[in-house]
Design a protein around this motif. Sequence first.
Motif, PDB file in Angstrom:
ATOM      1  N   GLY A   1       0.823  -1.206   0.000  1.00  0.00           N
ATOM      2  CA  GLY A   1       0.000   0.000   0.000  1.00  0.00           C
ATOM      3  C   GLY A   1       0.851   1.246   0.000  1.00  0.00           C
ATOM      4  N   ALA A   2       0.314   2.310   0.559  1.00  0.00           N
ATOM      5  CA  ALA A   2       1.035   3.574   0.636  1.00  0.00           C
ATOM      6  C   ALA A   2       0.428   4.392   1.765  1.00  0.00           C
ATOM      7  CB  ALA A   2       0.943   4.336  -0.680  1.00  0.00           C
ATOM      8  N   LEU A   3       1.258   5.193   2.406  1.00  0.00           N
ATOM      9  CA  LEU A   3       0.750   6.051   3.484  1.00  0.00           C
ATOM     10  C   LEU A   3       0.091   7.293   2.888  1.00  0.00           C
ATOM     11  CD1 LEU A   3       0.498   6.667   6.493  1.00  0.00           C
ATOM     12  CD2 LEU A   3       2.782   7.673   6.420  1.00  0.00           C
ATOM     13  N   GLY A   4       0.686   7.807   1.816  1.00  0.00           N
ATOM     14  CA  GLY A   4       0.143   8.991   1.162  1.00  0.00           C
ATOM     15  C   GLY A   4      -0.036  10.110   2.160  1.00  0.00           C
ATOM     16  N   ALA A   5      -1.137  10.826   2.028  1.00  0.00           N
ATOM     17  CA  ALA A   5      -1.417  11.927   2.943  1.00  0.00           C
ATOM     18  C   ALA A   5      -2.271  11.450   4.116  1.00  0.00           C
ATOM     19  CB  ALA A   5      -2.091  13.066   2.203  1.00  0.00           C
ATOM     20  N   GLY A   6      -2.218  10.158   4.402  1.00  0.00           N
ATOM     21  CA  GLY A   6      -2.829   9.644   5.623  1.00  0.00           C
ATOM     22  C   GLY A   6      -4.337   9.495   5.597  1.00  0.00           C
ATOM     23  N   MET A   7      -4.837   8.773   4.613  1.00  0.00           N
ATOM     24  CA  MET A   7      -6.272   8.497   4.613  1.00  0.00           C
ATOM     25  C   MET A   7      -6.511   7.016   4.833  1.00  0.00           C
ATOM     26  SD  MET A   7      -6.953  10.925   1.622  1.00  0.00           S
ATOM     27  CE  MET A   7      -5.194  10.984   1.782  1.00  0.00           C
ATOM     28  N   VAL A   8      -7.532   6.695   5.608  1.00  0.00           N
ATOM     29  CA  VAL A   8      -7.948   5.307   5.774  1.00  0.00           C
ATOM     30  C   VAL A   8      -9.447   5.279   5.530  1.00  0.00           C
ATOM     31  CG1 VAL A   8      -8.122   3.357   7.334  1.00  0.00           C
ATOM     32  CG2 VAL A   8      -6.136   4.871   7.480  1.00  0.00           C
ATOM     33  N   ILE A   9      -9.854   4.542   4.523  1.00  0.00           N
ATOM     34  CA  ILE A   9     -11.281   4.450   4.225  1.00  0.00           C
ATOM     35  C   ILE A   9     -11.684   2.985   4.259  1.00  0.00           C
ATOM     36  CG2 ILE A   9     -13.093   4.938   2.549  1.00  0.00           C
ATOM     37  CD1 ILE A   9     -11.234   7.148   1.460  1.00  0.00           C
ATOM     38  N   ALA A  10     -12.662   2.685   5.110  1.00  0.00           N
ATOM     39  CA  ALA A  10     -13.099   1.299   5.267  1.00  0.00           C
ATOM     40  C   ALA A  10     -14.240   1.018   4.293  1.00  0.00           C
ATOM     41  CB  ALA A  10     -13.554   1.060   6.700  1.00  0.00           C
ATOM     42  N   LEU A  11     -14.053  -0.012   3.486  1.00  0.00           N
ATOM     43  CA  LEU A  11     -15.087  -0.392   2.519  1.00  0.00           C
ATOM     44  C   LEU A  11     -15.857  -1.584   3.078  1.00  0.00           C
ATOM     45  CD1 LEU A  11     -15.964   0.399  -0.444  1.00  0.00           C
ATOM     46  CD2 LEU A  11     -14.814  -1.715  -1.111  1.00  0.00           C
ATOM     47  N   PRO A  12     -17.162  -1.442   3.247  1.00  0.00           N
ATOM     48  CA  PRO A  12     -17.932  -2.552   3.808  1.00  0.00           C
ATOM     49  C   PRO A  12     -18.026  -3.719   2.831  1.00  0.00           C
ATOM     50  CG  PRO A  12     -19.373  -0.728   3.224  1.00  0.00           C
ATOM     51  CD  PRO A  12     -17.975  -0.248   2.981  1.00  0.00           C
ATOM     52  N   ALA A  13     -18.290  -4.899   3.394  1.00  0.00           N
ATOM     53  CA  ALA A  13     -18.354  -6.110   2.577  1.00  0.00           C
ATOM     54  C   ALA A  13     -19.458  -6.025   1.535  1.00  0.00           C
ATOM     55  CB  ALA A  13     -18.556  -7.328   3.470  1.00  0.00           C
ATOM     56  N   SER A  14     -20.483  -5.229   1.822  1.00  0.00           N
ATOM     57  CA  SER A  14     -21.624  -5.158   0.899  1.00  0.00           C
ATOM     58  C   SER A  14     -21.356  -4.249  -0.300  1.00  0.00           C
ATOM     59  CB  SER A  14     -22.853  -4.658   1.651  1.00  0.00           C
ATOM     60  OG  SER A  14     -22.566  -3.409   2.256  1.00  0.00           O
ATOM     61  N   SER A  15     -20.242  -3.534  -0.293  1.00  0.00           N
ATOM     62  CA  SER A  15     -19.923  -2.670  -1.439  1.00  0.00           C
ATOM     63  C   SER A  15     -19.150  -3.461  -2.486  1.00  0.00           C
ATOM     64  CB  SER A  15     -19.049  -1.488  -0.999  1.00  0.00           C
ATOM     65  OG  SER A  15     -19.816  -0.545  -0.303  1.00  0.00           O
ATOM     66  N   CYS A  16     -19.117  -2.915  -3.699  1.00  0.00           N
ATOM     67  CA  CYS A  16     -18.309  -3.533  -4.745  1.00  0.00           C
ATOM     68  C   CYS A  16     -17.029  -2.727  -4.901  1.00  0.00           C
ATOM     69  CB  CYS A  16     -19.075  -3.575  -6.061  1.00  0.00           C
ATOM     70  SG  CYS A  16     -18.053  -4.199  -7.417  1.00  0.00           S
ATOM     71  N   LEU A  17     -15.926  -3.351  -4.549  1.00  0.00           N
ATOM     72  CA  LEU A  17     -14.638  -2.665  -4.605  1.00  0.00           C
ATOM     73  C   LEU A  17     -14.292  -2.256  -6.027  1.00  0.00           C
ATOM     74  CD1 LEU A  17     -11.536  -3.783  -2.609  1.00  0.00           C
ATOM     75  CD2 LEU A  17     -11.287  -3.014  -4.949  1.00  0.00           C
ATOM     76  N   LEU A  18     -14.628  -3.108  -6.973  1.00  0.00           N
ATOM     77  CA  LEU A  18     -14.289  -2.814  -8.368  1.00  0.00           C
ATOM     78  C   LEU A  18     -15.085  -1.621  -8.890  1.00  0.00           C
ATOM     79  CD1 LEU A  18     -14.167  -6.493  -9.637  1.00  0.00           C
ATOM     80  CD2 LEU A  18     -12.211  -4.998  -9.194  1.00  0.00           C
ATOM     81  N   ALA A  19     -16.366  -1.564  -8.499  1.00  0.00           N
ATOM     82  CA  ALA A  19     -17.200  -0.447  -8.948  1.00  0.00           C
ATOM     83  C   ALA A  19     -16.724   0.855  -8.306  1.00  0.00           C
ATOM     84  CB  ALA A  19     -18.661  -0.710  -8.609  1.00  0.00           C
ATOM     85  N   GLU A  20     -16.374   0.790  -7.019  1.00  0.00           N
ATOM     86  CA  GLU A  20     -15.874   1.987  -6.341  1.00  0.00           C
ATOM     87  C   GLU A  20     -14.592   2.481  -7.025  1.00  0.00           C
ATOM     88  OE1 GLU A  20     -16.996   3.777  -3.831  1.00  0.00           O
ATOM     89  OE2 GLU A  20     -18.641   2.549  -3.046  1.00  0.00           O
ATOM     90  N   THR A  21     -13.724   1.527  -7.335  1.00  0.00           N
ATOM     91  CA  THR A  21     -12.455   1.897  -7.971  1.00  0.00           C
ATOM     92  C   THR A  21     -12.700   2.470  -9.360  1.00  0.00           C
ATOM     93  OG1 THR A  21     -11.408   0.107  -6.746  1.00  0.00           O
ATOM     94  CG2 THR A  21     -10.154   1.053  -8.569  1.00  0.00           C
ATOM     95  N   ALA A  22     -13.611   1.849 -10.114  1.00  0.00           N
ATOM     96  CA  ALA A  22     -13.913   2.323 -11.468  1.00  0.00           C
ATOM     97  C   ALA A  22     -14.377   3.772 -11.428  1.00  0.00           C
ATOM     98  CB  ALA A  22     -14.981   1.446 -12.106  1.00  0.00           C
TER      99      ALA A  22
END
Lengths: 419, 79, 180
Positions: free
Chosen positions: A295-316
């Motif tokens: 991963g990367a620390l970047g500017a320090g963001m942590v976003i939790a994606l719930p199991a019910s979401s679609c990671l691919l759609a969010e990324t798209a």
Amino acid sequence: MNTITVGHRAGPRLLAGLSYYGPAGLPDHHRQHGPLPAVGRRLIDVVDAAGLTGRGGAGFPTGRKMRIVAGGRGSKVVVANGCEGEPASSKDRLLLTMLPHLVLDGLAAAAAAIGARDAYLCVHDHEASLLESLQAAVAARKDSVRIQVSGVPGRYVASEQSALVQYLNGGAAKPAFSPPRPQERGVRGLPTLVNNVETLAHLALIARYGDRWFRSAGLPAAPGTMLVTVGGAVRRPGVYEIELGTPVGEAVARAGGLAEQPQALLVGGYFGAWLPAGAAWPVPMTHAALKAAGGALGAGMVIALPASSCLLAETARIVRYLADEGAGQCGPCVFGLPALANAMADLAYHGGRGRAGRQLAALLPLVERRGACKHPDGVTQLIRSAVRVAARDAREHDVAGPCRGITREPLLPLPGEDL
Amino acid sequence: MRLRVNPIACTGHGMCAELLPELITLDPWGYPLLASEMVPQALAGHARRAADACPTLALLADDSFVAGPGVRHGRRHAG
Amino acid sequence: MSIDLHGPGLWYATRATGLVSMLLLTGSVLFGLLVAGRFSSARWPRFLTQGMHRSISLMVLAFLALHIGTTVLDSYTSISLAAAFVPFASSYKAGWLSLGAVALDLIIALVVTSLLRGRLGYRAWRRLHWLAYACWPVAIAHGLGIGTDRSVTWVIAVTLACLGGVGAVAAWRVLSFGAQ
């Protein structure tokens, strides 16, 4: 927005002066930290000893950067970068609205250390009230350095350091080809120090309390505290101050813990990477540890994606946004990012029947490291991590079509959307 | 010698790929892909010619980098 | 061997080199337009277009040196070397000769800035190179105005062919630019 900083070993530092009653004025600021002591070139040694690194995302050692600029010829310029291009980050804006004098102290201290007579504080030009309040804050102070508050067009890539410099020089707010780097030739051709506003806020405290105090928080290899923006499926999303090296899971716990069963965490923001929730949990929040974890620390963001979401759609969705946010200067970015966005959307919404995956695999190396700035690399890192973390989902999308998650409302924030 | 492309200046004329096919190919959009930044001594003349021919001066040949045998990233001359 | 400064030999040479210079300059402009418009085909790579543009431009300079040399040496008209570079430095057909001087100055500027392109930077060079579009018509006008052979049918035909060629390629260039 929550800004609770409980559970600290060292206690809050930057956010110690935070008040729920409103922005800290100069008297409040002085009551909290006392006036800024007179500093000079020696501050660079102190910053070196403190081990402060840039908090804008790249994590470059601040002392080393200051030394490069201070060693240049003639007078120098300091630029405070408060543009916060990352849509998912709120920490810079929190500092600028609530604790402006901490940032301005840092700007004044950096200017004194490197020998700069001119300083610029850059924020997005569409934030009229922020520009106004910062101008008032500057007017209330008696700095020997001339500080000018500048509004910069609110595009994602406008906050890249060479873009800021080019804009302050009267050009377009777009990244420039380097060399020369701003440290060598920046604003008006002078050696220019560009620092994130959080970095400068830490500098303001190091100037007061010294390097040993700074190192009393965090890890020996990654000292100090940092601001993180925790969001997504957590109970109290907001900005928190953590010590470097705090496990990702603890940062989430600081934000009230998970509100839903997680599937993955986006660490480092839209320039960062997805990590499986379980694997990410114990990883210390440092540049080195997160990089080792993929991963990367970047500017320090942590976003939790719930199991019910679609990671691919969010990324798209994010990739489409980032493709539109390019400066339109470099061919591989101009043509490659929209192609990547199409392939990613294909994978997420149409299940490209194996085609989308092949397209992504072919496109990624055509984009990586081929831009003048890191914008395209951030996008490819995000896509690679998405495909890696959601490998099984990607296969299922490809065979059986999209999952139920795509019907869920998007979770990751984009500018111009009310969430 | 080390080659670099200034991607902002590059507009995809593609002359470099014609003049230095050993190291440069074009991506699907016509922009150059470098097989290696370091130019072997035998190709230095061709590389310089390609840099010289670039209509937008986007291909940069940096002579201060010398590729030694087996050196992957090259070294900058001292001084 | 000696050069007869009084006979018609130099005069012929001036006319011949002038005509060749016009053809070469037109060729240079044509290939320049083809470079800018990114002409290429399976049999004609782009670097060839650019190589032709460069080589022909340098040949223009060589032929102009001859053209000016024979003109200045020719004792029939008293045109000084200065008049080749400075407009209105000679009284002989001052207007038409001045056009030649202007065109020559522009050509020298174009060649020198192109040789120093790397130092000048792309943007500055590109802006200066637009002067080529001013230079070529001035040079053609000089030939039409002062040329001894301007009323010879085949010379008129060649001149018209040059005008037509540049006009056609310039139109292609504008259209191809619009299409990109």
